[in-house]
Enzyme design. Structure first.
Site, PDB file in Angstrom:
ATOM      1  N   LYS A 142       0.858  -1.184   0.000  1.00 14.97           N
ATOM      2  CA  LYS A 142       0.000   0.000   0.000  1.00 14.97           C
ATOM      3  C   LYS A 142       0.896   1.237   0.000  1.00 14.97           C
ATOM      4  CE  LYS A 142      -3.842   2.093   2.647  1.00 14.97           C
ATOM      5  NZ  LYS A 142      -4.757   1.964   3.797  1.00 14.97           N
ATOM      6  N   SER A 179      -9.950  -0.560   7.069  1.00 18.15           N
ATOM      7  CA  SER A 179      -9.378  -0.424   5.727  1.00 18.15           C
ATOM      8  C   SER A 179      -8.699  -1.656   5.157  1.00 18.15           C
ATOM      9  CB  SER A 179      -8.385   0.730   5.698  1.00 18.15           C
ATOM     10  OG  SER A 179      -9.097   1.925   5.583  1.00 18.15           O
ATOM     11  N   SER A 185      -9.780   1.954   2.974  1.00 21.65           N
ATOM     12  CA  SER A 185      -8.920   2.754   2.132  1.00 21.65           C
ATOM     13  C   SER A 185      -7.868   1.962   1.366  1.00 21.65           C
ATOM     14  CB  SER A 185      -8.203   3.815   2.976  1.00 21.65           C
ATOM     15  OG  SER A 185      -7.324   3.193   3.895  1.00 21.65           O
TER      16      SER A 185
HETATM   17  N1  GLN Z   1     -13.228   4.049   6.447  1.00 16.59           N
HETATM   18  C1  GLN Z   1     -12.630   4.471   7.682  1.00 16.59           C
HETATM   19  C2  GLN Z   1     -12.293   5.950   7.597  1.00 16.59           C
HETATM   20  O1  GLN Z   1     -12.602   6.531   6.626  1.00 16.59           O
HETATM   21  C3  GLN Z   1     -11.427   3.660   8.002  1.00 16.59           C
HETATM   22  C4  GLN Z   1     -10.223   4.004   7.221  1.00 16.59           C
HETATM   23  C5  GLN Z   1      -9.028   3.183   7.576  1.00 16.59           C
HETATM   24  O2  GLN Z   1      -9.143   2.120   8.203  1.00 16.59           O
HETATM   25  N2  GLN Z   1      -7.877   3.689   7.226  1.00 16.59           N
HETATM   26  O3  GLN Z   1     -11.733   6.529   8.459  1.00 16.59           O
END
Ligand code: GLN
Length: 498
Positions: free
Chosen positions: A79, A178, A154
């Site tokens: 990532k 995420s 994400s």
């Molecule tokens: N969807 C969640 C957010 O927008 C989690 C994101 C993540 O785990 N980085 O914060």
């Protein structure tokens, strides 16, 4: 050789040791697939063919000398939140569009030291804030199961890359879901380890008390291979735990062997079912697949017990106060001075700060910084931030109480399957999609998502397992037992078949 991307990590490692194929051939196979098919998914921000082939050649040399370690020569994708020396680390943002880190994240270093070959860096929601990968500065990522749909976020790029057959496994990060939610949307297994299991050094910070790196793979076993490499104490991260790390792969095979002649490998396992997580807002097809998986767990010998957790809406509100508060502090470093995007011809210092941040950050990141700064501001600190911290403690206590009567907790990973790109959901609607995953991060627990079926549009459905702190082994063993008798994890996406 044209099927190498369908192999498990264990098969790839064995094939390399056996000299059935070289790491150079294997790496080239994945690079060819990326070159041919990533136009459809946009899962990579940066592909690193030269570096990958150099690493593959070095791996082949070690293998020829019989000096290869378990995973020497196996490719992976990272990532784009993990710093990679000499290679762009953008975090999906214009702010870091040209940022080249002077050092490697600890986990990147661990992967290199284990002989893994980096294929490139995958797309993500900007600064890991999002659930659909639509906020990446480098464009939306398309789900390999249906390219008109989101891959989740994400870590959507890593999930899409593995589901498309561009890499056998990949790293991700999980602050509120995420890893698990994109794993669910893309038909993969994904694990977020216990907070502190994996070093955060060199991982661009979003919400530091939640952030944790982990792995995506087709199966629990593939995830276990990568988790072995990622885990362990790091003196460069003060929150990394100084704790022995089990060999996750060895413990999986030991468990399999012990159960070889047993048709009830999960005998004695108590699975907690939080009724709050099966209520309104859960898509009926997702619910049906998850319930069928629970029946399968029972057939494997597990028993189901009702447990109570904090209401998901409360958990959601707590997360969306605390995570932005930490983000507002972490992201204050992007001021146009030290590194990152700087606006053109600033009039004075204030103009430099203001315009660099307004032009460098996208809308969602700005929204989070504003929410977080508000929650931390003098007049509201006690009413919002301090209160949310207290609720965070209560959420942890509710998990601890639930674990008095069960060994793992099972829930849907997300209320829906992958939705359409450009569905124009409001921020609040998008946040609702995190409703089942964020409690885990508030409590720092380990959690895994694995595929349990498909909806009417042939989109994958995921089930989330949650365990006590430091008990990743139970998560992996439970999912593995399920994967021994089902084949949802073996179904290739249309792009993986191409
Ligand atoms: N969807 C969640 C957010 O927008 C989690 C994101 C993540 O785990 N980085 O914060």
């Amino acid at each position: 050789m044209s099927e190498l991307h369908t192999f498990s990590v264990a098969q790839l490692a064995a094939g390399l040791k056996n000299k059935d194929f070289s790491s150079t051939e294997l790496t080239q196979h994945f690079l060819n697939r990326i070159a041919k098919h990533d136009k459809a998914t946009n899962s990579f921000i940066t592909v690193t063919p030269e570096q990958a082939l150099a690493q593959a050649a070095a791996a082949d040399k070690l293998l020829a000398e019989g000096k290869g370690a378990d995973l020497t020569g196996v490719p992976l994708a990272h990532k784009d939140i993990f710093c990679t020396q000499g290679v762009l680390t953008t975090c999906g943002s214009k702010m870091l569009e040209n940022f080249v880190a002077p050092y490697n994240a600890t986990i990147v270093e661990n992967c290199q030291n284990s002989g893994l070959v980096m294929l490139g860096k995958t797309s993500m929601d900007e600064f890991a804030m999002g659930s659909d990968n639509e906020s990446s500065y480098f464009g939306a990522v398309h789900n390999p199961w249906d390219i008109s749909r989101v891959p989740g976020g994400s870590s959507g790029g890593s999930a899409a890359a593995v589901a498309a057959g561009f890499a056998p496994f990949a790293t991700g990060s999980d602050t509120g879901g995420s890893i698990r939610q994109p794993a669910s949307f893309c038909g993969l297994t994904g694990i977020k380890p216990t907070y502190g299991r994996v070093s955060r050094y060199g991982m661009v910070a979003y919400a530091s008390s939640f952030d944790q790196a982990g792995s995506f793979g087709k199966t629990a076993e593939d995830c276990a291979y990568l988790l072995n490499v990622l885990s362990g104490h790091d003196s460069k991260d003060s929150t990394s735990a100084n704790k022995d790390v089990p060999d996750f792969v060895a413990s999986l095979s030991a468990k399999r062997q012990a159960n070889a002649s047993h048709d009830k490998p999960l005998q004695g396992l108590r699975i907690g079912i939080p009724t709050e997580y099966f209520a309104d807002g859960l898509n009926s097809e997702v619910k049906a697949s998850v319930e069928a998986a629970l029946k399968q767990y029972q057939a494997l010998g597990a028993s189901l017990v009702d447990v109570n957790l904090t209401k998901p809406e409360i958990t959601l509100a707590t997360y969306y106060l605390l995570a932005p508060a930490e983000a507002s502090s972490n992201l204050s470093r992007y001021d146009g001075v030290r590194y990152g995007y700087r606006c053109e011809s600033p009039k004075n210092l204030e103009d430099l700060y203001t315009r660099s941040r307004s032009e460098g950050f996208g809308a969602e990141v700005q929204r989070r910084i504003l929410m977080g700064t508000y929650a931390l501001s003098a007049g509201y600190f006690d009413a919002y931030y301090v209160k949310a911290q207290k609720v965070r403690r209560l959420i942890s206590q509710d998990f601890a109480k639930a674990f008095e009567s069960c060994d793992v907790i099972a829930t849907p990973t997300a209320p829906t399957t992958a939705y359409k790109i450009g569905a124009s959901l409001s921020p609040a609607e998008i946040y609702m999609g995190d409703v089942y995953t964020i409690g885990v991060n508030l409590a720092g627990l380990p959690s895994l998502s694995h595929p349990v079926g498909f909806d009417g549009d042939n989109l994958p459905v995921g089930l989330q397992l949650i365990a006590k702190a430091w008990d990743e082994e139970t998560l992996l063993q439970t999912a593995d037992a399920y994967q021994q008798v089902t084949d949802f994890h073996q179904q290739p996406s249309p792009i993986a078949k191409a």
